[in-house]
Scaffold this motif. Structure first.
Motif, mmCIF file in Angstrom:
data_model
loop_
_atom_site.group_PDB
_atom_site.id
_atom_site.type_symbol
_atom_site.label_atom_id
_atom_site.label_comp_id
_atom_site.label_asym_id
_atom_site.label_seq_id
_atom_site.Cartn_x
_atom_site.Cartn_y
_atom_site.Cartn_z
ATOM 1 N N TYR A 142 -2.103 -0.652 6.911
ATOM 2 C CA TYR A 142 -3.392 -0.476 6.251
ATOM 3 C C TYR A 142 -3.254 -1.042 4.849
ATOM 4 C CZ TYR A 142 -4.844 2.691 9.968
ATOM 5 O OH TYR A 142 -5.194 3.221 11.188
ATOM 6 N N SER A 143 -4.187 -1.908 4.470
ATOM 7 C CA SER A 143 -4.072 -2.591 3.188
ATOM 8 C C SER A 143 -5.431 -2.724 2.521
ATOM 9 C CB SER A 143 -3.468 -3.974 3.387
ATOM 10 O OG SER A 143 -4.348 -4.777 4.141
ATOM 11 N N LYS A 144 -5.386 -3.193 1.283
ATOM 12 C CA LYS A 144 -6.620 -3.573 0.597
ATOM 13 C C LYS A 144 -6.375 -4.898 -0.111
ATOM 14 C CE LYS A 144 -6.066 -0.843 -3.614
ATOM 15 N NZ LYS A 144 -6.683 0.128 -4.476
ATOM 16 N N PHE A 145 -7.438 -5.622 -0.352
ATOM 17 C CA PHE A 145 -7.397 -6.968 -0.908
ATOM 18 C C PHE A 145 -6.732 -6.978 -2.278
ATOM 19 C CE2 PHE A 145 -9.507 -10.516 -3.178
ATOM 20 C CZ PHE A 145 -9.038 -11.548 -2.393
ATOM 21 N N MET A 146 -5.816 -7.927 -2.467
ATOM 22 C CA MET A 146 -5.129 -8.162 -3.739
ATOM 23 C C MET A 146 -4.254 -6.990 -4.215
ATOM 24 S SD MET A 146 -5.746 -11.283 -4.379
ATOM 25 C CE MET A 146 -5.074 -11.429 -6.006
ATOM 26 N N CYS A 147 -3.842 -6.141 -3.314
ATOM 27 C CA CYS A 147 -2.949 -5.034 -3.646
ATOM 28 C C CYS A 147 -1.524 -5.591 -3.723
ATOM 29 C CB CYS A 147 -3.054 -3.965 -2.569
ATOM 30 S SG CYS A 147 -1.696 -2.778 -2.540
ATOM 31 N N PRO A 148 -0.878 -5.518 -4.895
ATOM 32 C CA PRO A 148 0.462 -6.101 -5.011
ATOM 33 C C PRO A 148 1.497 -5.427 -4.114
ATOM 34 C CG PRO A 148 -0.111 -4.884 -6.991
ATOM 35 C CD PRO A 148 -1.346 -4.934 -6.142
ATOM 36 N N PHE A 149 1.343 -4.142 -3.870
ATOM 37 C CA PHE A 149 2.280 -3.432 -2.999
ATOM 38 C C PHE A 149 2.094 -3.867 -1.545
ATOM 39 C CE2 PHE A 149 1.549 -0.677 -6.670
ATOM 40 C CZ PHE A 149 2.852 -0.568 -7.134
ATOM 41 N N CYS A 150 0.850 -4.108 -1.157
ATOM 42 C CA CYS A 150 0.565 -4.599 0.193
ATOM 43 C C CYS A 150 1.163 -5.989 0.383
ATOM 44 C CB CYS A 150 -0.946 -4.650 0.432
ATOM 45 S SG CYS A 150 -1.784 -3.066 0.253
ATOM 46 N N ILE A 151 0.985 -6.833 -0.604
ATOM 47 C CA ILE A 151 1.508 -8.198 -0.539
ATOM 48 C C ILE A 151 3.031 -8.173 -0.432
ATOM 49 C CG2 ILE A 151 1.773 -10.343 -1.848
ATOM 50 C CD1 ILE A 151 -1.104 -9.713 -2.983
ATOM 51 N N ARG A 152 3.678 -7.325 -1.226
ATOM 52 C CA ARG A 152 5.144 -7.242 -1.196
ATOM 53 C C ARG A 152 5.642 -6.766 0.168
ATOM 54 N NH1 ARG A 152 7.866 -3.929 -5.909
ATOM 55 N NH2 ARG A 152 5.926 -2.859 -5.519
ATOM 56 N N ALA A 153 5.004 -5.751 0.721
ATOM 57 C CA ALA A 153 5.419 -5.234 2.029
ATOM 58 C C ALA A 153 5.215 -6.278 3.119
ATOM 59 C CB ALA A 153 4.636 -3.966 2.362
ATOM 60 N N LYS A 154 4.069 -6.954 3.088
ATOM 61 C CA LYS A 154 3.786 -7.965 4.103
ATOM 62 C C LYS A 154 4.781 -9.122 4.018
ATOM 63 C CE LYS A 154 0.002 -10.283 6.348
ATOM 64 N NZ LYS A 154 -1.416 -10.549 6.381
ATOM 65 N N HIS A 155 5.137 -9.530 2.804
ATOM 66 C CA HIS A 155 6.112 -10.618 2.646
ATOM 67 C C HIS A 155 7.478 -10.230 3.212
ATOM 68 C CE1 HIS A 155 3.988 -13.120 -0.704
ATOM 69 N NE2 HIS A 155 3.312 -13.078 0.421
ATOM 70 N N LEU A 156 7.909 -9.002 2.964
ATOM 71 C CA LEU A 156 9.193 -8.547 3.506
ATOM 72 C C LEU A 156 9.172 -8.600 5.028
ATOM 73 C CD1 LEU A 156 12.010 -7.264 3.415
ATOM 74 C CD2 LEU A 156 10.888 -5.040 3.142
ATOM 75 N N LEU A 157 8.104 -8.117 5.631
ATOM 76 C CA LEU A 157 8.013 -8.101 7.084
ATOM 77 C C LEU A 157 7.908 -9.504 7.658
ATOM 78 C CD1 LEU A 157 5.667 -5.022 7.335
ATOM 79 C CD2 LEU A 157 8.026 -5.133 8.166
ATOM 80 N N LYS A 175 9.057 -12.216 6.289
ATOM 81 C CA LYS A 175 10.363 -12.855 6.093
ATOM 82 C C LYS A 175 11.303 -12.533 7.249
ATOM 83 C CE LYS A 175 13.612 -11.560 3.017
ATOM 84 N NZ LYS A 175 14.173 -11.226 1.708
ATOM 85 N N LYS A 176 11.106 -11.381 7.855
ATOM 86 C CA LYS A 176 11.918 -10.968 9.002
ATOM 87 C C LYS A 176 11.347 -11.487 10.312
ATOM 88 C CE LYS A 176 14.172 -7.038 7.043
ATOM 89 N NZ LYS A 176 15.494 -7.527 7.403
ATOM 90 N N GLY A 177 10.239 -12.223 10.243
ATOM 91 C CA GLY A 177 9.637 -12.790 11.449
ATOM 92 C C GLY A 177 8.753 -11.830 12.207
ATOM 93 N N VAL A 178 8.314 -10.789 11.546
ATOM 94 C CA VAL A 178 7.499 -9.763 12.195
ATOM 95 C C VAL A 178 6.020 -10.099 12.018
ATOM 96 C CG1 VAL A 178 6.878 -7.305 12.135
ATOM 97 C CG2 VAL A 178 9.248 -8.002 11.790
#
Length: 83
Positions: free
Chosen positions: A7-22, A24-27
């Protein structure tokens, strides 16, 4: 591989960081924008929290961005993701 919902919201830096980590793992992340009240209520009901993001791996709530990063640092995230 595990099913990952976030669950995310637009331009949320924490959402962006979590999505990038996932990613990066190919998820593949099922991104659920929680900008509408009904989606935010759904997120709150599932997680018991009202901050963004809220992440679920195979239906299990793992928390937010900091929680996801802590799982990665502890070496537990790959196993949860089925990697």
């Amino acid at each position: 591989m595990a099913k990952v919902e976030m669950y995310s919201k637009f331009m949320c830096p924490f959402c962006i960081r979590a999505k990038h980590l996932l990613e990066k793992k190919g998820v593949d992340v099922i991104d659920i924008p929680a900008t509408k009240p009904e989606k935010r209520q759904e997120m709150n009901a599932r997680s018991g929290r009202n901050t963004f993001p809220q992440i679920f791996i195979d239906g299990k709530h793992v928390g937010g961005s900091d929680d996801l990063a802590a799982l990665e640092r502890a070496g537990k995230l790959d196993a949860m993701l089925g990697l």
